[in-house]
Scaffold this motif. Structure first.
Motif, mmCIF file in Angstrom:
data_model
loop_
_atom_site.group_PDB
_atom_site.id
_atom_site.type_symbol
_atom_site.label_atom_id
_atom_site.label_comp_id
_atom_site.label_asym_id
_atom_site.label_seq_id
_atom_site.Cartn_x
_atom_site.Cartn_y
_atom_site.Cartn_z
ATOM 1 N N ALA A 185 41.902 -41.652 -28.646
ATOM 2 C CA ALA A 185 41.408 -42.646 -29.607
ATOM 3 C C ALA A 185 42.547 -43.151 -30.484
ATOM 4 O O ALA A 185 42.623 -44.352 -30.807
ATOM 5 N N TYR A 186 43.487 -42.262 -30.859
ATOM 6 C CA TYR A 186 44.629 -42.671 -31.673
ATOM 7 C C TYR A 186 45.527 -43.622 -30.882
ATOM 8 O O TYR A 186 46.010 -44.625 -31.417
ATOM 9 N N ARG A 187 45.730 -43.332 -29.569
ATOM 10 C CA ARG A 187 46.564 -44.204 -28.747
ATOM 11 C C ARG A 187 45.963 -45.604 -28.628
ATOM 12 O O ARG A 187 46.696 -46.601 -28.674
ATOM 13 N N GLY B 247 49.006 -51.670 -30.042
ATOM 14 C CA GLY B 247 49.873 -52.822 -30.274
ATOM 15 C C GLY B 247 51.220 -52.479 -30.882
ATOM 16 O O GLY B 247 52.067 -53.365 -31.043
ATOM 17 N N GLU B 248 51.451 -51.237 -31.217
ATOM 18 C CA GLU B 248 52.700 -50.831 -31.861
ATOM 19 C C GLU B 248 53.715 -50.344 -30.836
ATOM 20 O O GLU B 248 53.355 -49.608 -29.912
ATOM 21 N N ASP B 249 54.950 -50.755 -30.975
ATOM 22 C CA ASP B 249 56.023 -50.324 -30.071
ATOM 23 C C ASP B 249 57.164 -49.751 -30.914
ATOM 24 O O ASP B 249 57.946 -50.492 -31.516
#
Length: 389
Positions: free
Chosen positions: A368-370, A375-377
């Motif tokens: 769920a956290y992933r 959208g974050e890299d």
């Protein structure tokens, strides 16, 4: 140190102090230079080691009021290693034998009687007016090794050391003669020293080859020590190792070496310290180090973490939210003992622990956290920076 070195070396220049420097100024200059050129801070640097020896040699003379007085008078008389004649000496080939000055006799039959003859009599190991007396001999320096645990090195420890050294022979009471009646060496007249020409108009001294520097010759050599007056002796001492010593440190204990001869002072004891490793703590100067694992949640959300200390109660450190892996925090006063009695700090490095096995509930939470951070890299800035060159 040879007599020639004593006269020619400019110890004030070595320490970088003026000739009228106070005792405090000399001590301050020595400590500053000793810290800069100490072998522990310059491992493998032969020039720094040689410089440290010169600094220590200069401090041994200038840091002792009596030695400094003798040194100053010697330099005043001989200048840069050569005798400086007074105005009435005239020119030409000036030849002066220091033996005439230090022998204690003049053509008029008088001695210097406590004047400069006594000063330089001590400097050149000559007896001045009492030159026929055998001279006291300083005992040998002894070097030993001791291995301490990590905790003992930090806190200090008293350890037993068994040492072997040369001591006065018990069979002949240190005389070297089985009857206890050695005679004064006729070559050096009991001084243990013989003069040799230096080519500079004065004489230097070497140990007498006939009596080996003892000043005495045994006509009936002792069977135990073969006439040397010295025999091997073993003893056990309780030695206090100060707190905060480091691995490889060499500690000098004055007067704890081999006994002297004929009333001479004992030598010094040098102890080389070896320190074992600790399964949890490391050391960085006066600070201790420890690596503490934390969970991803603690690093991301922040929290309080208990940290062990060496020989004391645990301390609690507060992790700020977003603490990165490898961050180092400081617990003040929980490190190694310094020379002034204060303590260094405990440096705590955070290591984010990644679990090998996850329960179903934990796996679902991470999935769920992933999804929530899809959208974050975190590597975007890395690739952008790589394009810069």
């Amino acid at each position: 140190m040879s007599t020639k070195d004593f006269i020619e070396k400019d110890f004030y220049k070595v320490l970088g102090v003026p000739k009228d420097a106070t005792e405090a100024e000399i001590k301050k200059a020595y400590r500053k230079l000793a810290r800069e050129f100490h072998p522990d801070a310059n491992k493998g640097n032969a020039k720094a080691e040689e410089r440290f020896k010169e600094i220590s040699e200069a401090n041994d003379v200038l840091g002792d009021a009596k030695k400094r007085k003798e040194y100053d008078e010697a330099r005043a008389l001989f200048g840069n290693g050569g005798f400086r004649p007074g105005p009435g000496a005239g020119g030409g080939n000036f030849n002066f034998d220091l033996g005439d000055l230090f022998g204690g006799n003049t053509q008029s039959g008088g001695g210097f009687g406590g004047g400069i003859g006594d000063v330089f009599g001590g400097l050149f190991n000559r007896g001045g007016a009492t030159g026929t007396r055998t001279q006291p001999r300083r005992g040998q320096d002894i070097e030993s090794e001791v291995t301490l645990s990590f905790t003992e090195a930090i806190e200090g420890a008293t350890v037993p050391l068994r040492m072997s050294s040369q001591a006065p022979c018990k069979a002949c009471s240190g005389t070297g003669d089985k009857n206890g009646t050695p005679r004064v060496c006729p070559t050096c007249v009991g001084t243990g020293q013989v003069a040799r020409g230096s080519g500079g108009g004065f004489s230097l001294t070497d140990p007498c080859p006939d009596c080996k520097g003892r000043g005495l010759i045994a006509e009936h050599p002792c069977l135990e020590c073969k006439g040397s007056g010295r025999a091997k002796s073993s003893r056990t001492m309780q030695v206090r190792i100060p707190a905060g010593v480091t691995d490889g440190q060499r500690i000098r204990l004055r007067g704890k070496g081999a006994p002297g001869e004929r009333g001479g002072p004992a030598g010094d004891l040098y102890v080389v310290v070896h320190v074992g490793e600790h399964p949890v703590f490391g050391r960085k100067g006066d600070n201790l180090t420890v690596t503490v694992p934390v969970t991803f949640a603690e690093a991301a959300l922040g929290g309080e973490v208990r940290v062990p200390t060496l020989g004391g109660p645990a301390v609690t450190l507060k992790l700020p939210p977003g603490t990165p892996n490898g961050r180092t925090m400081r617990a003040r006063g929980k490190g190694a003992v310094r020379k002034d009695g204060t303590r260094g700090d405990l440096l705590v490095t955070v290591e984010v622990s990644v679990p090998k096995d996850l329960s179903g509930k934990a796996r679902d939470a991470l999935e769920a956290y992933r999804e929530a951070t899809a959208g974050e890299d975190p590597r975007a800035e890395l690739f952008e920076a790589a394009k810069g060159d």
